[in-house]
Design an enzyme around this catalytic site. Structure first.
Site, PDB file in Angstrom:
ATOM      1  N   CYS B 107      42.748  39.423  43.531  1.00 55.66           N
ATOM      2  CA  CYS B 107      43.944  39.350  42.704  1.00 55.66           C
ATOM      3  C   CYS B 107      43.469  39.539  41.282  1.00 55.66           C
ATOM      4  O   CYS B 107      42.873  38.636  40.690  1.00 55.66           O
ATOM      5  CB  CYS B 107      44.674  38.021  42.849  1.00 55.66           C
ATOM      6  SG  CYS B 107      46.057  37.896  41.690  1.00 55.66           S
ATOM      7  N   CYS B 110      45.794  37.133  38.622  1.00 51.60           N
ATOM      8  CA  CYS B 110      45.457  35.714  38.462  1.00 51.60           C
ATOM      9  C   CYS B 110      44.636  35.271  39.658  1.00 51.60           C
ATOM     10  O   CYS B 110      43.438  35.468  39.688  1.00 51.60           O
ATOM     11  CB  CYS B 110      46.692  34.850  38.263  1.00 51.60           C
ATOM     12  SG  CYS B 110      48.043  35.151  39.402  1.00 51.60           S
ATOM     13  N   SER B 111      45.271  34.703  40.645  1.00 50.24           N
ATOM     14  CA  SER B 111      44.502  34.212  41.780  1.00 50.24           C
ATOM     15  C   SER B 111      45.396  34.132  43.007  1.00 50.24           C
ATOM     16  O   SER B 111      45.263  33.235  43.810  1.00 50.24           O
ATOM     17  CB  SER B 111      43.935  32.836  41.457  1.00 50.24           C
ATOM     18  OG  SER B 111      44.993  32.006  41.026  1.00 50.24           O
ATOM     19  N   CYS B 112      46.362  35.051  43.139  1.00 53.19           N
ATOM     20  CA  CYS B 112      47.229  35.074  44.312  1.00 53.19           C
ATOM     21  C   CYS B 112      46.341  35.204  45.540  1.00 53.19           C
ATOM     22  O   CYS B 112      45.397  35.992  45.552  1.00 53.19           O
ATOM     23  CB  CYS B 112      48.204  36.240  44.246  1.00 53.19           C
ATOM     24  SG  CYS B 112      49.338  36.105  42.847  1.00 53.19           S
TER      25      CYS B 112
END
Lengths: 120, 205
Positions: B107, B110-112
């Protein structure tokens, strides 16, 4: 920390990925508040991802992601102010009140906001 | 200054912890969160959600061609059929490794991450070096993980979004004929479902 060091570190904790997910309790609470507010419909997940991304992209973000939940918390705060749930000043004041309350609480007892000596 | 005081037996809250309490107080007073629900969410993510969910999906796809087909067409429904559901209502897509294509998930925003099947992401997944390098130099990133693929293997990088998350279905390891789903799930590592690893191989007898 380089990517390789992060990988090694992550493997060092426990094989197969069942690592502790939160380093400190406040991280777990900040995480859960976002899930709860999203379930409540306060923001879409897309809004959340953008808010978090905004914090992660700030200059000075750490390469080892150790500030990840700090960014998470700042992103949550930004949505709370954006949605007019509370202003930054309210949050600052209440944070200070919690710190005073903690300080006034004898060691070993639960910290309660009522213990803030300046409470009115 | 936290350590500025004479009586060191007092409690101290560090600034982050105090801020979280402040937000909790505000949100609870406004009726937007329930502290008990917060505890329940933490408990779920700390203990119940994790890569074992994803391993069940992969093992079933290895054993059951019809399930694999369904997973390819509609991963959200196929995963939900195993009583695994996402909390964010995100759509899932399963990407299957083949002899000539390896899939890698990142991702960049961000950090999906596919929480429902993998739990919360490892620290490296959230780190800027992984997020930036996975797209530019996937082969180099895989080498950092000790994964070296033949030059002829294509690497396809999938950039997750808030609405769409990916689950890599690794290749079934050799020498696993005749094993049932529970046994197969043991070979499915978390990293193999992100694409930064391969399914582990059975130990030679």
């Amino acid at each position: 920390m380089s990517l390789r060091e992060l990988i090694t570190h992550s493997r060092g904790i426990k094989a197969n990925g069942d690592t502790p997910v939160f380093a400190e309790p406040w991280q777990a609470e900040a995480f859960a508040m976002v899930i709860a507010l999203h379930q409540k419909g306060l923001f879409t997940w897309n809004e959340w991802a953008n808010a978090l991304s905004g914090q992660l992209k700030r200059p000075g973000a750490l390469d080892d992601a150790s500030d990840y939940y700090q960014c998470w918390l700042l992103a949550l705060e930004s949505l709370i102010t954006l949605k007019n749930i509370a202003g930054k000043e309210d949050i600052d004041q209440l944070t200070a009140a919690w710190q005073r309350a903690a300080h006034a609480t004898p060691h070993g007892q639960p910290i309660k906001l009522e213990n803030d000596p300046d409470r009115h | 200054m936290p350590n500025d005081h004479d009586h060191h037996h007092d409690n101290e809250l560090d600034p982050m912890a105090a801020r979280v309490r402040a937000l909790e107080t505000i949100l609870t007073e406004k009726g937007l969160i329930d502290p008990l629900a917060i505890d329940a969410i933490v408990e779920t993510y700390e203990t119940k959600v994790g890569p074992r969910n994803g391993a069940r999906v992969v093992a079933k796809a290895w054993s059951d061609p019809e399930y694999a087909d369904w997973l390819q067409r509609d991963a959200t429904a196929a995963i939900a059929s195993l009583s695994i559901t996402g909390r964010q209502g995100e759509h899932m897509q399963a990407v299957f490794n083949t002899a000539d294509t390896h899939n890698l998930v990142v991702c960049t925003l961000c950090s999906c991450y596919p929480w429902s099947v993998l739990g919360l992401p490892p620290v490296w997944y959230k780190s800027p070096p992984y997020r930036s390098r996975a797209v530019i130099d996937p082969r180099g990133v895989l080498a950092e993980f000790g994964v070296v693929l033949p030059e002829t293997t294509k690497i396809r990088v999938w950039d997750s979004t808030a609405e769409l998350r990916y689950l890599v279905i690794p290749l079934r390891p050799e020498g696993t004929d005749g094993l049932d789903e529970a046994q197969l799930a043991e070979f499915v590592t978390r990293d193999s479902m992100i694409g930064t690893g391969l399914a582990s191989a059975p130990e030679a007898a």
